[in-house]
Each structure stands twice: as structure tokens, then as C-alpha cells.
Motif scaffolding. Structure first.
Motif, short mmCIF file in Angstrom:
data_model
loop_
_atom_site.label_atom_id
_atom_site.label_comp_id
_atom_site.label_asym_id
_atom_site.label_seq_id
_atom_site.Cartn_x
_atom_site.Cartn_y
_atom_site.Cartn_z
N ALA A 1 0.85 -1.21 0.00
CA ALA A 1 0.00 0.00 0.00
C ALA A 1 0.87 1.24 0.00
CB ALA A 1 -0.93 -0.02 1.22
N VAL B 1 3.27 2.90 -5.27
CA VAL B 1 2.74 2.20 -6.45
C VAL B 1 1.42 1.51 -6.11
CG1 VAL B 1 3.16 0.43 -8.21
CG2 VAL B 1 5.07 1.81 -7.38
N GLY B 2 1.39 0.82 -4.96
CA GLY B 2 0.21 0.04 -4.59
C GLY B 2 -1.03 0.90 -4.39
N VAL C 1 -3.33 -4.80 0.70
CA VAL C 1 -2.65 -5.47 1.83
C VAL C 1 -1.26 -4.88 2.03
CG1 VAL C 1 -1.92 -7.72 2.75
CG2 VAL C 1 -3.68 -7.63 1.01
N VAL D 1 2.15 -4.82 5.19
CA VAL D 1 2.60 -5.31 6.52
C VAL D 1 2.53 -4.22 7.58
CG1 VAL D 1 4.08 -7.26 5.90
CG2 VAL D 1 4.99 -4.93 5.75
N THR E 1 2.97 -5.24 -5.57
CA THR E 1 3.84 -4.05 -5.59
C THR E 1 4.66 -3.98 -4.30
OG1 THR E 1 2.42 -2.45 -4.42
CG2 THR E 1 1.91 -2.85 -6.74
N ALA E 2 4.61 -5.02 -3.47
CA ALA E 2 5.30 -4.98 -2.18
C ALA E 2 6.81 -5.00 -2.40
CB ALA E 2 4.89 -6.19 -1.34
N GLY E 3 7.52 -4.27 -1.54
CA GLY E 3 8.98 -4.29 -1.63
C GLY E 3 9.55 -2.91 -1.40
N ILE E 4 10.88 -2.84 -1.38
CA ILE E 4 11.49 -1.53 -1.23
C ILE E 4 11.70 -0.92 -2.61
CG2 ILE E 4 12.55 -1.91 1.04
CD1 ILE E 4 15.21 -2.44 -0.52
N ALA E 5 11.72 0.41 -2.64
CA ALA E 5 11.92 1.13 -3.90
C ALA E 5 13.36 1.62 -3.97
CB ALA E 5 10.93 2.29 -3.97
N LEU F 1 17.99 -4.19 -5.27
CA LEU F 1 16.83 -4.52 -4.44
C LEU F 1 16.63 -6.03 -4.33
CD1 LEU F 1 14.29 -2.07 -6.22
CD2 LEU F 1 15.77 -1.53 -4.29
N ASN G 1 13.74 -7.75 -1.85
CA ASN G 1 12.44 -7.91 -2.51
C ASN G 1 12.12 -9.37 -2.85
OD1 ASN G 1 12.04 -5.24 -2.18
ND2 ASN G 1 12.12 -4.67 -4.35
N ILE H 1 10.45 -10.72 0.16
CA ILE H 1 9.10 -10.16 0.30
C ILE H 1 8.15 -10.81 -0.70
CG2 ILE H 1 7.73 -8.04 0.00
CD1 ILE H 1 10.14 -6.48 1.18
N VAL I 1 4.78 -13.12 -0.07
CA VAL I 1 3.48 -12.72 -0.65
C VAL I 1 2.93 -13.87 -1.51
CG1 VAL I 1 2.35 -11.13 -2.26
CG2 VAL I 1 4.02 -10.25 -0.60
N VAL J 1 4.86 -6.14 -10.09
CA VAL J 1 5.42 -4.80 -10.36
C VAL J 1 6.73 -4.61 -9.59
CG1 VAL J 1 4.92 -2.31 -10.40
CG2 VAL J 1 3.03 -3.93 -10.61
N1 APR Z 1 3.77 -7.65 2.34
C1 APR Z 1 3.05 -6.57 1.99
N2 APR Z 1 3.56 -5.34 1.84
C2 APR Z 1 4.87 -5.19 2.08
C3 APR Z 1 5.71 -6.26 2.44
C4 APR Z 1 5.12 -7.54 2.58
N3 APR Z 1 5.83 -8.62 2.91
N4 APR Z 1 6.96 -5.78 2.60
C5 APR Z 1 6.92 -4.46 2.34
N5 APR Z 1 5.66 -4.08 2.02
C6 APR Z 1 5.14 -2.77 1.69
C7 APR Z 1 5.78 -1.64 2.49
O1 APR Z 1 5.29 -1.60 3.81
C8 APR Z 1 5.38 -0.42 1.66
O2 APR Z 1 4.15 0.15 2.10
O3 APR Z 1 5.41 -2.41 0.35
C9 APR Z 1 5.20 -1.00 0.24
C10 APR Z 1 6.17 -0.42 -0.76
O4 APR Z 1 5.84 0.91 -0.93
P1 APR Z 1 6.91 2.07 -1.24
O5 APR Z 1 8.04 1.99 -0.28
O6 APR Z 1 6.15 3.35 -1.38
O7 APR Z 1 7.51 1.63 -2.67
P2 APR Z 1 6.82 1.83 -4.11
O8 APR Z 1 7.30 3.11 -4.70
O9 APR Z 1 5.37 1.58 -3.99
O10 APR Z 1 7.52 0.65 -4.92
C11 APR Z 1 7.22 -0.71 -4.66
O11 APR Z 1 7.38 -1.37 -6.96
O12 APR Z 1 8.06 -0.21 -8.84
C12 APR Z 1 8.43 -1.10 -7.85
O13 APR Z 1 10.82 -0.72 -7.61
C13 APR Z 1 9.57 -0.56 -7.00
O14 APR Z 1 10.06 -2.65 -5.91
C14 APR Z 1 9.42 -1.38 -5.76
C15 APR Z 1 7.90 -1.60 -5.67
#
Ligand code: APR
Length: 309
Positions: A10, A13-14, A33, A35, A78-82, A92, A96, A99, A103, A119
Motif C-alpha cells: 500500500a 505504487v500500490g 494489503v 505489513v 507491488t510490495a517491496g522496497i523502492a 533490491l 524484494n 518479500i 506474498v 510490479v
Molecule cells: N507484504 C506486503 N507489503 C509489504 C511487504 C510484505 N511482505 N513488505 C513491504 N511491504 C510494503 C511496504 O510496507 C510499503 O508500504 O510495500 C510498500 C512499498 O511501498 P513504497 O516503499 O512506497 O515503494 P513503491 O514506490 O510503492 O515501490 C514498490 O514497486 O516499482 C516497484 O521498484 C519498486 O520494488 C518497488 C515496488
């Protein structure tokens, strides 16, 4: 409209993806969804409260668990670090991969018939993780990268030519990284080959800018990476599936002999319909394009080897 679309993550991207899915009324229920406790709930409530203004009937809910996601038709991961400035998508990888693995295990249990759209980056490798862990067939695991890379290429071309973005047809194939392959031989403006409208030096500069399009945005943002265009790309794929549009879009698909390659995800032209991947389209490539696609495949195979599943 399908019954349920889940968006995992969320973050930037999400949340943008969930809002776009709801505004297009692609699903009766949109589940977000994450964490982090409170974030999906708060954002989901805020988004749902935009429904009376925007006029959509999709119901958005946020949660930290998978119960609410059960029997989703489509799951967008879309979960993961950016990325941060100076990082490549491959930086990453391990974070990722863990993660996406977690998921995919949850989705396998809660939505065994879902179509997955990945994504999270590095995209092609995350698709591999999702496919291996879920055990889903290739028809139901797709990655969003080509639509985004092609949109960046089309936007830069439209700007250079001062024409509508709608009239630029193009296709960017290969992995979602520096080795991506914009197909100049399939780039046209309302059917007019691009090489008739722009000189080589300008076109080369646009191709280079497309390849580093994500990094250009990371450099501006400093604290994260792109999300408006990536979410638009994921939702275009979801819309093609929900409405059985049979659109031909560049997506990361599991290759099984197409383009002479097997056992990896790579960006190729895909026909998307209600089953997910309906067909991988094989187009003729120039010898340079074929060599570039093979180089791009190598850049995907390398990080795949270091992923532990
Ligand atoms: N389950 C659900 N959500 C998770 C988990 C998990 N195991 N681990 C991390 N997250 C969540 C984080 O809590 C965060 O809210 O994933 C979200 C990622 O959001 P941002 O940090 O804003 O990153 P974002 O810009 O959305 O990018 C997400 O998409 O485009 C790709 O490279 C980018 O890998 C990255 C992903």
C-alpha cells in the motif's frame, strides 16, 4: 467487472494502483494489503471516501492479512522496497525476493486461481520468484515493465515530434533494466515509420533516455521511485484481462521456446485476455535487435542465479 482485485503493498505504487482500479470499476472489491499496521486501512478508507465524488462503486478495503483477499481474480504485487538515488534495480534483489516469496506463498493459499501481475523490482526476477513459489502456470503470472518502458518512450517521442501521444505506436522488449530493447523497426506515428520523422541522433538520445527513464525520476525524487506511470501500466494490463480485450502489450512473460529462449521471464509482446496470457507473439527482429534481446536475457539470468527459493 470481476469480483475481487487485490493489490499487495500500500505504498506509492500500490495505493495509486488501487485507486486507479477502483476508478475504472474493474472489480467489485479492491483489497489493499500491507505489513505496516494502519497504512492500508487508512489509505483504503480515504480512497473509499473519494467514491461519492468520483462516482465509482468499487469498494476499497485495507488490511494486514490475507483473509479478506480470498478468491481474488487478480493480484497485483507491488510490495517491496523502492530504489534510492545511485541504486540499480538489481540492488533490491535479496530484500524484494524475500518479500515477494512471502506474498506468493500467501496468495497461493488464499487465491489459488488468481492471475498475478508483478510490479516489484527487479521485475523479471521477481516474476520468476512469484511463479516458482506459487506454482501457477505461465498464463497466470505476468510482469509489468514493457508497458511502462514503452509509455516513457512514447511520451519522449511525442514531445520531440510535437504530436499526440495517442499516435505513437511502439514496443520496448527485453528485461526491465538498462538492457531493455526499444524496437525502432516497430516504432511509428500513425503508421509512418519513425525514421522518416526524426533524425538518428535525436532518436538515439530518446532511446537512451528511455533506458534510464526510471533512474531520471529517482534522481528527482531522492526518496523513492516512480509510481504514477508504473501504476497506470499495471492497471492497463488488469483492464485488458478483466474485459477480455485481447490487447497486445509488451509484458514480462515466462518464455518456453519463444525467441529461441526458455526458462526465464523477459519482456515480449503478449496478448492479454480473460485467461491472462493468451499468447506470446513472436515478431521478426533485425540482427541488432535480436542480439540486444539476447544480451538483455543474460542480464536477467545472472541475478536469477543468486535468488534462493
Ligand atoms: N507484504 C506486503 N507489503 C509489504 C511487504 C510484505 N511482505 N513488505 C513491504 N511491504 C510494503 C511496504 O510496507 C510499503 O508500504 O510495500 C510498500 C512499498 O511501498 P513504497 O516503499 O512506497 O515503494 P513503491 O514506490 O510503492 O515501490 C514498490 O514497486 O516499482 C516497484 O521498484 C519498486 O520494488 C518497488 C515496488
Amino acid at each position: 467487472m470481476v469480483n475481487k482485485i487485490t493489490v499487495v503493498g500500500a505504498g506509492n505504487v500500490g495505493a495509486t494502483t488501487a485507486q486507479r482500479v477502483a476508478e475504472k470499476e474493474l472489480a467489485r472489491t479492491v483489497v489493499m494489503v500491507d505489513v505496516v499496521e494502519g497504512i492500508p486501512q487508512g489509505k483504503g478508507l480515504d480512497q473509499w471516501q473519494s467514491a461519492p465524488i468520483e462516482g465509482f462503486d468499487s469498494r476499497i478495503v485495507g488490511t494486514n492479512g490475507y483473509d479478506e483477499t480470498s478468491d481474488s481474480d487478480i493480484v497485483i504485487i507491488t510490495a517491496g522496497i523502492a530504489r534510492k538515488p545511485g541504486m540499480s534495480r538489481d540492488d533490491l534483489l535479496n530484500t524484494n525476493a524475500n518479500i515477494v516469496k512471502q506474498v506468493a506463498e500467501n496468495i497461493k493459499k488464499s487465491s489459488p486461481n488468481a492471475i498475478l501481475i508483478i510490479v516489484s523490482n527487479p521485475l523479471d526476477v521477481m516474476c520468476y520468484v512469484a511463479k516458482q513459489v506459487s506454482g501457477f502456470p505461465r498464463e497466470r503470472v505476468l510482469g509489468m515493465a514493457g508497458v511502462l518502458d514503452t509509455a516513457r518512450y512514447r511520451a519522449f517521442l511525442a514531445e520531440a515530434l510535437d504530436v499526440s501521444v495517442r499516435d505513437i505506436q511502439a514496443m520496448v522488449l527485453g528485461g526491465h533494466g538498462d538492457t531493455m530493447v526499444p524496437l525502432i523497426s516497430y516504432t511509428s506515428v500513425s503508421g509512418i515509420p519513425i525514421t522518416q520523422l526524426i533524425d538518428k541522433a535525436k532518436l538515439d538520445a530518446i532511446v537512451d533516455r528511455t533506458r534510464s527513464g526510471g533512474a531520471e525520476i529517482v534522481k528527482h525524487l531522492k526518496t523513492g521511485s516512480a509510481y504514477y506511470a508504473p501504476s497506470a501500466g499495471a492497471v492497463q494490463m488488469a483492464e485488458a484481462i478483466v474485459n477480455d480485450q485481447r490487447r497486445i502489450l509488451p509484458c514480462a512473460a515466462w518464455l518456453d521456446g519463444e525467441y529461441g529462449m526458455k526458462g526465464l521471464f523477459l519482456g515480449v509482446p503478449c496478448k492479454l485476455g480473460r485467461k491472462g496470457l493468451e499468447q506470446v507473439i513472436e515478431v521478426q527482429l533485425t540482427s541488432d535487435e535480436r542480439a540486444a534481446l539476447e544480451k538483455s536475457a543474460e542480464a536477467v539470468r545472472e541475478p536469477m542465479k543468486s535468488v534462493k527459493l
